[in-house]
Design an enzyme around this catalytic site. Structure first.
Site, PDB file in Angstrom:
ATOM      1  N   LYS A  28     -14.516   3.491   2.947  1.00  0.00           N
ATOM      2  CA  LYS A  28     -14.262   3.836   1.762  1.00  0.00           C
ATOM      3  C   LYS A  28     -15.773   4.226   1.441  1.00  0.00           C
ATOM      4  O   LYS A  28     -16.767   3.512   1.871  1.00  0.00           O
ATOM      5  CB  LYS A  28     -14.162   2.611   1.145  1.00  0.00           C
ATOM      6  CG  LYS A  28     -13.775   3.208  -0.757  1.00  0.00           C
ATOM      7  CD  LYS A  28     -13.319   1.933  -1.377  1.00  0.00           C
ATOM      8  CE  LYS A  28     -13.123   2.183  -2.953  1.00  0.00           C
ATOM      9  NZ  LYS A  28     -12.624   1.067  -3.744  1.00  0.00           N
ATOM     10  N   SER A  56      -8.752   2.107  -6.602  1.00  0.00           N
ATOM     11  CA  SER A  56      -9.862   3.220  -6.527  1.00  0.00           C
ATOM     12  C   SER A  56      -9.743   3.604  -4.918  1.00  0.00           C
ATOM     13  O   SER A  56     -10.325   4.676  -4.643  1.00  0.00           O
ATOM     14  CB  SER A  56     -10.868   2.574  -6.707  1.00  0.00           C
ATOM     15  OG  SER A  56     -11.448   1.515  -6.229  1.00  0.00           O
ATOM     16  N   SER A 106      -7.828  -2.428  -6.490  1.00  0.00           N
ATOM     17  CA  SER A 106      -8.198  -1.252  -5.853  1.00  0.00           C
ATOM     18  C   SER A 106      -7.700  -1.070  -4.299  1.00  0.00           C
ATOM     19  O   SER A 106      -7.767   0.045  -3.708  1.00  0.00           O
ATOM     20  CB  SER A 106      -9.594  -0.852  -5.848  1.00  0.00           C
ATOM     21  OG  SER A 106     -10.019  -0.526  -7.116  1.00  0.00           O
TER      22      SER A 106
END
Lengths: 476, 95, 482
Positions: C70, C145, C169
């Protein structure tokens, strides 16, 4: 109307650990800008703080030396505000649960004992440094100092004169140096002091409106700034004006305080517990252990010097006023057990050499060579005067005292025959004094001894010379 | 719960967040509705509860006071929007 | 066969027997990337198609395996921008601990995945780059996310991925994209190098094609880190080895508060089917109660935004990232204008909203009413779980009340977006481990996820149940048509 100042001091002290508070960067002064830095002390995205174990121990030592309580549960909080020298735009500090509270320090001002309460002692991290090059529209940031462990020591408003403040600061600094946790060098910024001062009519209990004074770079500056500010506030009140609560900067050159012109924002620091640092605990046993590890503090040493060596308080105070000096004294004592003689030498000639450069090492002075000089004087090998010149030579060159005595031929003349020869010469050219003495003028003897000393180039043993002279004069 | 535009501006200033007038109003409304939702916490009796700042029961995590190498300053300074020599450069800070 | 379709454990075997090379994997990933990335947009920027392992040793656990991470995890020398304009151009000068561990085990850091800016969001729409799309339906969000990581794994343009999870997330996008995602126990994986959203809630975790890969990846990244004071010093078990221990007699609680209003009927059905399947393996179910569930979202939005407002204060245009070409505003010092304009132009709407909310709840006069109260209710929420997990080994819930929603559907309604995290948020507040895995599809072909929660540091139990279920279902073998 007579007014008195009410003063509280906020002292920040950098702790002298090897590394910074929350990372492994070296905690040192004077490196090239932005060289003692890492992701943690720069507050780079993703970095996390981990507390240096030494920081808590040092802080606890100070708190205990200042007679404060120590919490069993210790946590850190974030103090949020924006400033370019603050890498994360929050400072790791302690808010509602400071490390220590309810401390005090006993000071003596003009012979009068006073107890100054210490409200709180807490840990935080220092910020970086800003430089403002003149004639430019920019400021430069150096983060070497960011993350240095800092102890904030806040007194109650128990100080009632600028002199009180000066003595409190000096004693505080001395205590910190004895504990060995800080250099307390105001010039290097390892000790910084802000002062809150208000005035009120003598006898009034209610406090007046205070001003916060900043930017004092020495203890003397703190005292002068407080003196100035006291007069300024009294003058304002007498002129029927009101004191404004504000921050004022001390201007060293103009010797005056000035209101910070930029409008200050209301402080809203949004403190909350630092989520990246789990709490710390001190057991009662931990605290006991730290207390035990405390070295002898200045007050205790003073008491001991007075009691064990029979010093007057004034002399003892001079000896303990610098830890190195007091340590040096005790080291000398181990070699040469004559406390008063050593003290006299230290307070007198040695201190005058130390004045400009407060380090024994720089002066090539060791307990061994100082006690050697003293014993040379005491056993009559050299005169007192010669002893002082040997000291001066040691300080200059670092040569051993024995060598100096030999090289400069400073050995005292104690040989009776040699002295008699000199006495005869002196008597021959000072017939008048010889007669005076015979006529009962005792003073004449002293004069003649002086002449013998002079003739011998200061090397004659004054005691033997005196006895021989007295004997010789009886004959006439 | 209603909050005023002045409050939004005060908060935005604390957070050093420049907001256009339209944004102030927009956030005022949204903040009001979120705070209204959050208000449900008032129903919970927390009189005997100690605030839980850390979910883990760990304590006394230290680092030894041993010097570790610092980072190469150039590695950090290359990210700087403005620099001078080895300094970070910012608009003049008014003292 | 295209190597990009395989799992890490399959690839590792072939790599060890030298049937394939790491370069083959990268080249197949590149072909896939070229084909599907324009549609999915899972990556924050172009990955590294030519990379070799810094370590080449057969015993390295991920030797030659590419891992996508990420965009909020720092890797030395690589752009790490948190999908935010304010961090544009930021080249991380150090490796996050998880990255260091990956490299030590021979893994290749393949690329950085798209996300909601600073992990603020549940849809990947709050990226300053572009929204990522759900590989199962390009009109829909992948969740967030960590939507980029989930989509990349689902679309076979990643082998393994890392996400971060503050309120769901990892798990919510895993559910919405039909992959396996684990949020480890708080303190299990080092946060050092993870750009913080909410420090007391954040955890990095694996996002993978199957449970075995998930266990493998967790084993590599877990463990104590002296750079993270909140990482816990307890041994890391061999998660892979214990996968096959079986589940007979395991006791699993189903919280009644989670099966109420707002839950999509297809999600409810999928959960019931999964429960029936697990019962058939000898798992014992019981209804449990988590009475403070209804307060979780409120508590979360106070704590998470308060911490975020402080964590994000450092983005000010001084040391790195974006600095606005500020104009001097009347009576305002140039420095203040620089701060305000940099942050105004650098942060997106959701980041601003959270900074404002977080600043508000901490500001003078409100601390007790909001933050302190939230910390107290957080304690009650944790107590609820402690009680239930005293009697049960695991808890089973849906991951998300509904499958993937349409892009743009919730952008104007932050509160309804926040409420979609209702099943995942409590887990972060209580610091527990939880895994989301596929447990079915809607009639329209969207993946449905179920969430398995465990006791602190009992990821092994979660994996065991997940593995048993996966061994007897085919959901994880389903591939989106792209």
């Amino acid at each position: 109307m007579e007014y008195e100042p009410v003063i509280g001091l906020e002292v920040h002290v950098q702790l002298k650990t090897k590394t910074k508070a929350f990372c492994g960067c070296a905690n040192e002064f004077g490196s090239k800008e932005n060289s003692n830095i890492c992701p943690v002390c720069l507050g780079l995205p993703g970095s996390l703080p981990v507390l240096n174990s030494q920081v808590l121990v040092s802080a606890a030592k100070v708190a205990l030396a200042l007679n404060g309580t120590i919490r069993n549960f210790i946590k850190f909080d974030r103090k949020n505000y924006f400033y370019p020298d603050l890498p994360k735009n929050f400072q790791i500090s302690q808010f509602d649960m400071p490390l220590s509270e309810h401390g005090y320090m006993d000071i003596k001002v003009d012979g009068q004992a006073k107890r100054i309460a210490i409200k709180r002692v807490h840990l935080e991290e220092d910020a970086g440094k800003l430089i403002h090059p003149e004639g430019t529209a920019c400021s430069l940031v150096d983060f070497n100092r960011a993350g240095t462990p800092l102890l904030e020591i806040v007194s109650e408003p128990d100080l009632h004169s600028p002199e009180d403040a000066y003595v409190y600061l000096s004693d505080l600094k001395l205590a910190l140096q004895y504990i060995g946790v800080s250099d307390c060098d105001m010039e290097k910024g390892s000790l910084r002091c802000d002062a809150n001062i208000s005035v009120r009519p003598v006898g009034q209990i209610k406090l007046g409106t205070k001003a916060e004074l900043k930017n004092m770079n020495s203890f003397k500056a703190v005292r002068t700034a407080l003196e100035f500010e006291f007069k300024r506030q009294v003058k304002s009140l007498e002129a029927g004006e009101r004191i404004v609560q504000e921050t004022r900067l001390w201007d060293e050159k103009k010797e005056a305080t000035f209101s910070m012109r930029s409008k200050e924002e209301a402080h809203d620091y949004r403190y909350f517990p630092e989520p990246d640092l789990p709490p710390f605990t001190f057991t009662d046993a931990d605290i006991k252990g730290i207390r035990k590890s405390l070295p002898e503090l200045p007050k205790e040493r003073l008491g001991r010097f007075v009691a064990s060596f029979g010093f007057g308080e004034k002399d003892a105070a001079v000896l303990i006023s610098d830890k190195e000096l007091a340590d040096f004294f005790e080291a000398c004592l181990k070699i040469y057990n004559e406390p008063k003689k050593i003290a006299n030498w230290l307070i007198g000639p040695v201190l005058s050499h130390l004045k400009s450069n407060l380090s024994f090492e720089a002066l090539h002075l060791s307990p061994e060579n100082l006690t050697k000089i003293i014993s040379l004087v005491e056993d009559g090998t050299v005169s007192n005067l010669a002893g002082k010149s040997i000291l001066a030579e040691v300080v200059e060159t670092g040569k051993p005292p024995d060598t100096i005595v030999r090289e400069k031929n400073l050995g005292q003349v104690s040989d009776v025959d040699e002295l008699k020869k000199i006495i005869e010469e002196v008597a021959a050219v000072n017939m008048r004094s010889v007669d005076d003495y015979a006529a009962g003028k005792e003073n004449a003897l002293m004069f003649l001894v002086g002449q013998v000393m002079r003739k011998s180039g200061g090397k004659a043993n004054p005691k033997i010379a005196r006895d021989l002279l007295a004997e010789r004069l009886k004959k006439t | 719960m209603a909050i005023s535009k002045e409050e939004v501006k005060y908060i935005a200033n604390l957070a050093r967040l420049g907001l256009a007038e339209a944004e102030v109003e927009h956030f005022r409304e949204q903040l009001g509705s979120i705070l209204g939702y959050i208000d449900k916490l008032k129903k919970v009796d927390v009189s005997k509860i100690i605030p839980m700042a850390h979910v883990l029961d760990i304590k006394n995590v230290y680092r030894q006071d041993t010097v570790l190498p610092s980072i190469d300053p150039q590695k950090v300074l290359q990210n700087a929007p403005s620099r001078e020599g080895q300094f970070f450069k910012v608009p003049k800070v008014i003292e | 066969m295209n190597l990009n379709l395989l799992t890490a454990h399959e690839l590792s075997e072939s790599l060890r027997s030298a049937k394939i090379t790491s370069a083959h994997i990268l080249s197949d990933l590149k072909d896939r990337f070229d084909k599907v990335e324009p549609k999915v947009r899972a990556y924050a920027r172009q990955p590294f198609f030519k990379k070799s392992s810094s370590r080449n040793s057969v015993d390295a656990q991920l030797n030659g395996i590419p891992v996508s991470i990420k965009d909020n995890i720092c890797s030395d020398g690589d752009l790490t921008e948190c999908a935010s304009r304010i961090l544009s151009g930021f080249v991380a000068p150090y490796d996050a601990t998880v990255v260091k561990k990956l490299k030590e085990q021979g893994a290749l850091i393949f690329g950085k995945t798209n996300m909601d800016e600073f992990a603020f969001g549940s849809s990947c729409e709050n990226s300053s780059f572009y929204p990522t799309r759900n590989p199962w339906d390009l009109e829909r969000v992948p969740g967030g996310s960590s939507g980029g990581s989930a989509a990349a794994v689902a679309a076979d343009e990643a082998i393994l991925a890392l996400g971060s999870d503050t309120g769901g997330s990892i798990r919510q996008p895993a559910a919405l994209c039909g992959v396996v995602g684990l949020k480890p126990t708080y303190g299990r994986v080092s946060r050092y190098g993870l750009i913080a959203f909410a420090s007391s809630l954040d955890q990095i975790g694996p996002m993978t094609k199957d449970v075995r890969d998930n266990a493998l990846l967790l084993k590599v990244i877990a463990g104590h880190d002296k750079n993270d004071a909140t990482s816990v010093d307890i041994p890391v078990p061999d998660y892979v080895r214990s996968l096959e221990k079986g589940v007979r007699g395991m006791r699993v609680g189903i919280p009644k508060e989670y099966f109420v209003e707002g839950m999509d009927p297809e999600v409810r059905q999928a959960l019931n089917d999964a429960k029936a399947k697990l019962e058939s393996f000898g798992v014992q179910f019981g209804e449990v109660s988590l009475p403070h569930t209804e307060y979780a979202v409120a508590v979360y939005y106070i704590i998470a935004t308060a911490e975020a407002s402080s964590n994000l204060a450092r983005f000010d245009g001084v040391q790195y990232g974006f600095r606005a070409s500020h104009k001097s505003v009347e009576k305002e010092p140039a420095l203040i204008s620089m701060y305000k304009q940099t942050r105004a132009e650098g942060f997106g709407q959701e980041a601003k909203r959270r900074i404002i909310l977080g600043t508000y709840v901490l500001s003078s006069g409100y601390y007790d009413a909001y933050y302190s109260r939230a910390l107290k209710v957080r304690a009650l929420i944790k107590e609820d779980f402690d009680k239930v997990l005293g009697e049960f080994d695991l808890i089973l819930t849906p991951t998300s009340p509904s499958p993937a929603f349409k892009i743009g559907e919730k952008t104007d309604d932050p509160l309804s977006m926040y409420l979609s995290d209702i099943y995942t948020i409590s887990v972060n507040l209580a610091g527990l481990p939880a895994l989301s895995m596929p447990c079915g599809f809607t009639k329209s072909g969207l993946p449905i996820g179920m969430q398995i929660l465990g006791k602190p540091f009992a990821e092994e139990d979660i994996f065991r149940l997940a593995f048993a279920y996966e061994q007897n279902t085919l959901w994880h073998k389903m591939k989106p048509k792209l």
